[in-house]
Design an enzyme around this catalytic site. Structure first.
Site, PDB file in Angstrom:
ATOM      1  N   HIS A  67     -47.530  -5.415  21.855  1.00  0.00           N
ATOM      2  CA  HIS A  67     -47.422  -5.063  23.266  1.00  0.00           C
ATOM      3  C   HIS A  67     -48.277  -5.977  24.138  1.00  0.00           C
ATOM      4  O   HIS A  67     -49.060  -5.531  24.972  1.00  0.00           O
ATOM      5  CB  HIS A  67     -47.788  -3.603  23.488  1.00  0.00           C
ATOM      6  CG  HIS A  67     -46.861  -2.653  22.797  1.00  0.00           C
ATOM      7  ND1 HIS A  67     -45.493  -2.767  22.858  1.00  0.00           N
ATOM      8  CD2 HIS A  67     -47.119  -1.568  22.013  1.00  0.00           C
ATOM      9  CE1 HIS A  67     -44.941  -1.800  22.148  1.00  0.00           C
ATOM     10  NE2 HIS A  67     -45.904  -1.066  21.614  1.00  0.00           N
ATOM     11  N   LYS A  82     -17.371 -30.485  45.713  1.00  0.00           N
ATOM     12  CA  LYS A  82     -16.648 -29.666  46.692  1.00  0.00           C
ATOM     13  C   LYS A  82     -15.141 -29.760  46.468  1.00  0.00           C
ATOM     14  O   LYS A  82     -14.416 -28.764  46.600  1.00  0.00           O
ATOM     15  CB  LYS A  82     -16.993 -30.123  48.113  1.00  0.00           C
ATOM     16  CG  LYS A  82     -16.219 -29.382  49.201  1.00  0.00           C
ATOM     17  CD  LYS A  82     -16.660 -29.798  50.591  1.00  0.00           C
ATOM     18  CE  LYS A  82     -15.857 -29.033  51.648  1.00  0.00           C
ATOM     19  NZ  LYS A  82     -16.314 -29.340  53.029  1.00  0.00           N
ATOM     20  N   GLY A 116     -25.991 -52.458  40.650  1.00  0.00           N
ATOM     21  CA  GLY A 116     -26.628 -52.525  39.341  1.00  0.00           C
ATOM     22  C   GLY A 116     -25.697 -52.159  38.200  1.00  0.00           C
ATOM     23  O   GLY A 116     -25.671 -52.825  37.160  1.00  0.00           O
TER      24      GLY A 116
END
Length: 513
Positions: free
Chosen positions: A272, A135, A35
């Site tokens: 809080h 790698k 493609g």
């Protein structure tokens, strides 16, 4: 050593034509899959198709095309070590790999996606090439995201290759990408009948480091989802102010998620993680003024959220009335920004237009595990409530009851909310006893000089005993909304009738721990 050979196989073709032309202009050969090769050839960019390069055709409807020693040998070859074996097998080094994977996540997001569709969009060859390239990053440059095209082009133009530092950075991005991809596959295939997978794989991207966590001795960072689909804290843009702290972010998120639930102009003030004042009015200036009235003491140093554009009048009132840590709104007018800039430390965030919260999962870490649940998107309308008392609520009471119910949903349990005229007048949060939450709500209302008589009250869970009703009756509460479901509901209803209190049940609980 300069880059001589590149392999390109991308599903996201944005920018690939210009990048490939750059490679050709720099005498870099391009190998490409079907493609991508077709697109490049159509744009007069010379390429070598993978099947011609490997002398082995793409087979099994494209399932097997790059899984070939000439491809993976060229990527994985250790330069200076494997030259002899490469020569014996006619393997040439591939120095640059540009791959992104089949759109698995986009496929499974489609409502008509079948299991077969999902399986066919699991990329095998692409993942293998990415991992091989990453790698061997000491010799190979790997690109998984087109946003890195420019950096690579700049370095090739200057050096003929990329730096080791850049290759290491791109390799890390690649492993992060493949981990997310494999995690999405595992999550999808592992879903049980109840919608939860056998394992859970989450990936968030680090947005910023934070000076410290909840306390100065704790380290912290802020991570965001890869593909945000709604306006939220993570997608907001900070216009001014100091760096957001860990606690700022937690409170700002709580405020924004609360204000999102109201359709009319609304202001929520949080302290809080609990709202200390909420009001809906005809404009956000009036909403702010009345939200602030609920509990001016707690509002000090609070977080303010709006569900409409922040205008100059509201901005000026905030500056005049209180010290505020964070203001978050869909957008902030230019004149409002100028007013807020006089207090440079105030953190001002624009989150974009707020849409209805979407179904998602909530996570809570516990030691050794993770609690996962659907986000609480439960909504109660007038048609859902059931009147259980002798007295029926008036139209105004119904509006206030539904308003108070939405507020109670975001208050820490045990939650009690006193409200009147679509504004909070007292909030009791996080107490071990529901009776004490009610007393605290009453104390706060009294301290702020509100008249509790004829107010309504919302409770996030049922009353286990009638003492809670007796207590709020003395304060003047005239209507109560609660889930119901206690074994002592009859006693609780009897108490309401004795005190002339209207009571409605929702059948839905909203505990928030």
């Amino acid at each position: 050593m300069s880059i001589q050979r590149a392999l390109i196989s991308v599903s996201n073709k944005n920018g690939v034509i210009d990048f490939a032309q750059f490679l050709v202009d720099n005498n870099i050969d391009i190998i490409s899959t079907d493609g991508t090769a077709k697109l490049l050839i159509e744009n007069n960019i010379p390429v070598i198709e993978v099947s011609d390069y490997t002398r082995f055709p793409e087979i099994m409807a494209g399932r097997v095309k790059t899984l070939n020693p000439k491809i993976h040998g060229g990527i994985l070859a250790r330069r200076g070590i494997d030259e002899d074996i490469m020569a014996q097998n006619n393997i040439k080094p591939i120095d640059l790999v540009i791959v992104n994977l089949y759109p698995f996540q986009a496929t499974i997001a489609k409502t008509d996606c079948t299991l077969e569709d999902a399986i066919e969009n699991i990329d095998i060859g692409g993942s293998a090439m990415l991992r091989s390239s990453a790698k061997n990053y000491t010799s190979v440059t790997v690109i998984v995201n087109n946003t890195d095209y420019q950096k690579v082009m700049d370095e090739i133009s200057e050096l003929g290759n990329t730096t080791l530092e850049t290759r290491a950075m791109l390799a890390l991005k690649t492993f992060e990408h493949t981990a997310m991809y494999d995690g999405a596959i595992a999550n999808y295939l592992g879903k049980n009948k109840n919608g939860f997978s056998n394992t859970i794989n989450l990936q968030f991207n680090k947005a910023q480091s934070i000076r410290y966590g909840e306390n100065p001795h704790q380290k912290a960072a802020f991570y965001v989802e890869s593909n945000l689909s709604e306006s939220c804290l993570a997608s907001s843009i900070q216009c001014q102010g100091k760096e957001m702290s860990y606690n700022n972010m937690a409170d700002a998120d709580a405020a924004l998620e609360c204000v999102r639930s109201f359709n009319k102009p609304c202001c929520v003030i949080v302290k809080h993680a609990n709202p200390c004042g909420i009001a809906i009015r005809n404009n956000i200036n009036n909403a702010y003024l009345d939200a602030f009235k609920t509990d001016p003491t707690s509002a000090f140093g609070g977080i303010i959220a709006f569900n409409r554009v922040l205008d100059k009048n509201t901005a000026q009132n905030i500056i005049d009335k209180q010290f505020v840590e964070v203001i978050i709104a869909p957008s902030v007018q230019t004149q409002a920004k100028q007013i807020l800039s006089t207090k440079q430390n105030i953190r001002v965030l624009e989150c974009g237009n707020l849409n209805t919260a979407k179904p998602s999962l909530d996570y809570r870490r516990v030691t050794g595990g993770l609690l996962v649940q659907d986000k609480d998107l439960g909504i109660i309308t007038e048609d859902d409530i059931k009147c259980v008392s002798d007295l029926t609520p008036t139209k105004d009471q119904i509006e206030d009851l539904l308003f108070a119910w939405k507020v109670a949903k975001v208050v820490k349990s045990n939650a009690i909310v006193y409200a009147k005229n679509k504004m909070t007048i007292g909030i009791g949060a996080g107490q071990m006893s529901r009776v004490y939450s009610a007393r605290i709500a009453g104390m706060k209302a009294t301290d702020a000089d509100f008249i509790i008589d004829s107010c309504v009250m919302a409770s996030d869970a049922f009353f286990p005993f009638r003492d809670g009703i007796d207590s709020v009756a003395q304060a003047g509460i005239k209507a109560i909304i609660q889930p119901g479901g206690s074994i002592r509901d009859k006693q609780v209803i009897k108490a309401a009738n004795e005190h002339g209190i209207t009571m409605v049940f929702t059948g839905m609980r909203h505990f928030k721990h």
